[in-house]
Design a protein around this motif. Structure first.
Motif, PDB file in Angstrom:
ATOM      1  N   HIS A  51      66.533 -64.897  43.537  1.00  0.00           N
ATOM      2  CA  HIS A  51      66.020 -63.633  44.089  1.00  0.00           C
ATOM      3  C   HIS A  51      64.563 -63.844  44.486  1.00  0.00           C
ATOM      4  N   THR A  52      63.638 -63.229  43.760  1.00  0.00           N
ATOM      5  CA  THR A  52      62.215 -63.465  43.995  1.00  0.00           C
ATOM      6  C   THR A  52      61.535 -63.845  42.686  1.00  0.00           C
ATOM      7  N   THR A  53      61.470 -62.919  41.740  1.00  0.00           N
ATOM      8  CA  THR A  53      60.817 -63.192  40.468  1.00  0.00           C
ATOM      9  C   THR A  53      61.252 -62.152  39.446  1.00  0.00           C
ATOM     10  N   LEU A  54      60.806 -62.302  38.221  1.00  0.00           N
ATOM     11  CA  LEU A  54      61.045 -61.257  37.226  1.00  0.00           C
ATOM     12  C   LEU A  54      60.343 -59.989  37.695  1.00  0.00           C
ATOM     13  N   THR A  55      60.910 -58.848  37.393  1.00  0.00           N
ATOM     14  CA  THR A  55      60.393 -57.595  37.927  1.00  0.00           C
ATOM     15  C   THR A  55      59.108 -57.152  37.253  1.00  0.00           C
ATOM     16  N   SER A  56      58.283 -56.468  38.025  1.00  0.00           N
ATOM     17  CA  SER A  56      57.125 -55.775  37.471  1.00  0.00           C
ATOM     18  C   SER A  56      57.478 -54.289  37.442  1.00  0.00           C
ATOM     19  N   LEU A  57      56.944 -53.591  36.462  1.00  0.00           N
ATOM     20  CA  LEU A  57      57.182 -52.145  36.317  1.00  0.00           C
ATOM     21  C   LEU A  57      55.832 -51.460  36.465  1.00  0.00           C
ATOM     22  N   VAL A  58      55.490 -51.103  37.694  1.00  0.00           N
ATOM     23  CA  VAL A  58      54.139 -50.640  37.988  1.00  0.00           C
ATOM     24  C   VAL A  58      53.958 -49.127  37.936  1.00  0.00           C
ATOM     25  N   SER A  59      55.023 -48.409  37.567  1.00  0.00           N
ATOM     26  CA  SER A  59      54.919 -46.952  37.465  1.00  0.00           C
ATOM     27  C   SER A  59      55.948 -46.446  36.457  1.00  0.00           C
ATOM     28  N   GLU A  60      55.771 -45.218  36.042  1.00  0.00           N
ATOM     29  CA  GLU A  60      56.744 -44.614  35.128  1.00  0.00           C
ATOM     30  C   GLU A  60      58.113 -44.523  35.789  1.00  0.00           C
ATOM     31  N   THR A  61      58.151 -44.251  37.080  1.00  0.00           N
ATOM     32  CA  THR A  61      59.412 -44.169  37.809  1.00  0.00           C
ATOM     33  C   THR A  61      60.166 -45.490  37.741  1.00  0.00           C
ATOM     34  N   GLU A  62      59.482 -46.601  38.011  1.00  0.00           N
ATOM     35  CA  GLU A  62      60.130 -47.905  37.948  1.00  0.00           C
ATOM     36  C   GLU A  62      60.554 -48.245  36.525  1.00  0.00           C
ATOM     37  N   ASP A  63      59.732 -47.867  35.559  1.00  0.00           N
ATOM     38  CA  ASP A  63      60.061 -48.102  34.158  1.00  0.00           C
ATOM     39  C   ASP A  63      61.351 -47.357  33.784  1.00  0.00           C
ATOM     40  N   LEU A  64      61.446 -46.099  34.176  1.00  0.00           N
ATOM     41  CA  LEU A  64      62.640 -45.296  33.878  1.00  0.00           C
ATOM     42  C   LEU A  64      63.866 -45.816  34.617  1.00  0.00           C
ATOM     43  N   GLN A  65      63.684 -46.281  35.833  1.00  0.00           N
ATOM     44  CA  GLN A  65      64.796 -46.849  36.606  1.00  0.00           C
ATOM     45  C   GLN A  65      65.345 -48.084  35.896  1.00  0.00           C
ATOM     46  N   ALA A  66      64.460 -48.961  35.455  1.00  0.00           N
ATOM     47  CA  ALA A  66      64.896 -50.161  34.741  1.00  0.00           C
ATOM     48  C   ALA A  66      65.550 -49.788  33.420  1.00  0.00           C
ATOM     49  N   LEU A  67      64.988 -48.821  32.728  1.00  0.00           N
ATOM     50  CA  LEU A  67      65.531 -48.390  31.438  1.00  0.00           C
ATOM     51  C   LEU A  67      66.970 -47.899  31.582  1.00  0.00           C
ATOM     52  N   ARG A  68      67.249 -47.129  32.623  1.00  0.00           N
ATOM     53  CA  ARG A  68      68.615 -46.636  32.851  1.00  0.00           C
ATOM     54  C   ARG A  68      69.601 -47.793  33.023  1.00  0.00           C
ATOM     55  N   LYS A  69      69.151 -48.869  33.618  1.00  0.00           N
ATOM     56  CA  LYS A  69      70.041 -49.983  33.917  1.00  0.00           C
ATOM     57  C   LYS A  69      70.332 -50.887  32.728  1.00  0.00           C
ATOM     58  N   ILE A  70      69.562 -50.768  31.656  1.00  0.00           N
ATOM     59  CA  ILE A  70      69.793 -51.649  30.505  1.00  0.00           C
ATOM     60  C   ILE A  70      70.524 -50.952  29.365  1.00  0.00           C
ATOM     61  N   GLN A  71      70.963 -49.730  29.561  1.00  0.00           N
ATOM     62  CA  GLN A  71      71.626 -48.969  28.505  1.00  0.00           C
ATOM     63  C   GLN A  71      73.123 -49.277  28.426  1.00  0.00           C
ATOM     64  N   HIS A  72      73.436 -50.522  28.153  1.00  0.00           N
ATOM     65  CA  HIS A  72      74.823 -50.958  28.020  1.00  0.00           C
ATOM     66  C   HIS A  72      74.957 -51.760  26.731  1.00  0.00           C
ATOM     67  N   ASP A  73      76.098 -51.656  26.073  1.00  0.00           N
ATOM     68  CA  ASP A  73      76.319 -52.337  24.796  1.00  0.00           C
ATOM     69  C   ASP A  73      76.218 -53.851  24.885  1.00  0.00           C
ATOM     70  N   ASP A  74      76.578 -54.420  26.029  1.00  0.00           N
ATOM     71  CA  ASP A  74      76.578 -55.874  26.127  1.00  0.00           C
ATOM     72  C   ASP A  74      75.270 -56.447  26.681  1.00  0.00           C
TER      73      ASP A  74
END
Length: 142
Positions: A51-74
């Motif tokens: 891809h490009t690189t590991l993601t940066s989370l430069v705002s609360e919006t991006e932080d919340l977006q990433a958080l939603r995507k990691i809420q899985h048991d596996d």
């Protein structure tokens, strides 16, 4: 030691996609790879090759977006993000400025001057933690 995952995990090939803006205002995809766990360095290498690189989370919006995507048991309890302590400060590996911060409160506060835990991770609780770079975790690329 790097963990490539079980055959069943490899067959799953899960990738979650979202959109973010880079510092030049160009839309980029936020990708979460949870098929394999890697050390921070191996995750960075994987992201740069795929891809490009590991993601940066430069705002609360991006932080919340990433958080939603990691809420899985596996997915591991925390995932690598592109945050690294170098010299005397934390930096995003893609060059984004560290203006927004979301460090865990009340936990280990050695993120201000870490001795061993020099890589940044996002927890399923939504906070950042400094973590041992040699641990194998899932990770977010964009």
């Amino acid at each position: 030691m790097e963990d490539s995952g079980s055959g069943q995990e490899e067959k799953m090939q899960h990738m979650y996609r979202g959109l973010r803006m880079n510092q030049m205002g160009i839309r980029t995809e936020l990708l979460l790879s949870f098929v394999e766990k890697k050390t921070w360095e191996h995750a960075l290498l994987h992201c740069s090759q795929e891809h490009t690189t590991l993601t940066s989370l430069v705002s609360e919006t991006e932080d919340l977006q990433a958080l939603r995507k990691i809420q899985h048991d596996d997915i591991t309890e925390r995932v690598w993000i592109g945050l690294r302590f170098l010299g005397d400060r934390w930096l995003w590996v893609d060059g984004d400025p560290l203006v927004y911060e979301n460090w865990a409160e009340g936990g280990e506060e050695d993120y201000q001057c870490p001795r061993m835990k020099r890589c940044g991770a996002l927890t399923k609780g939504g906070q950042w933690e400094n973590w041992d770079c040699e641990d194998s975790l899932h990770f977010i690329c964009y």
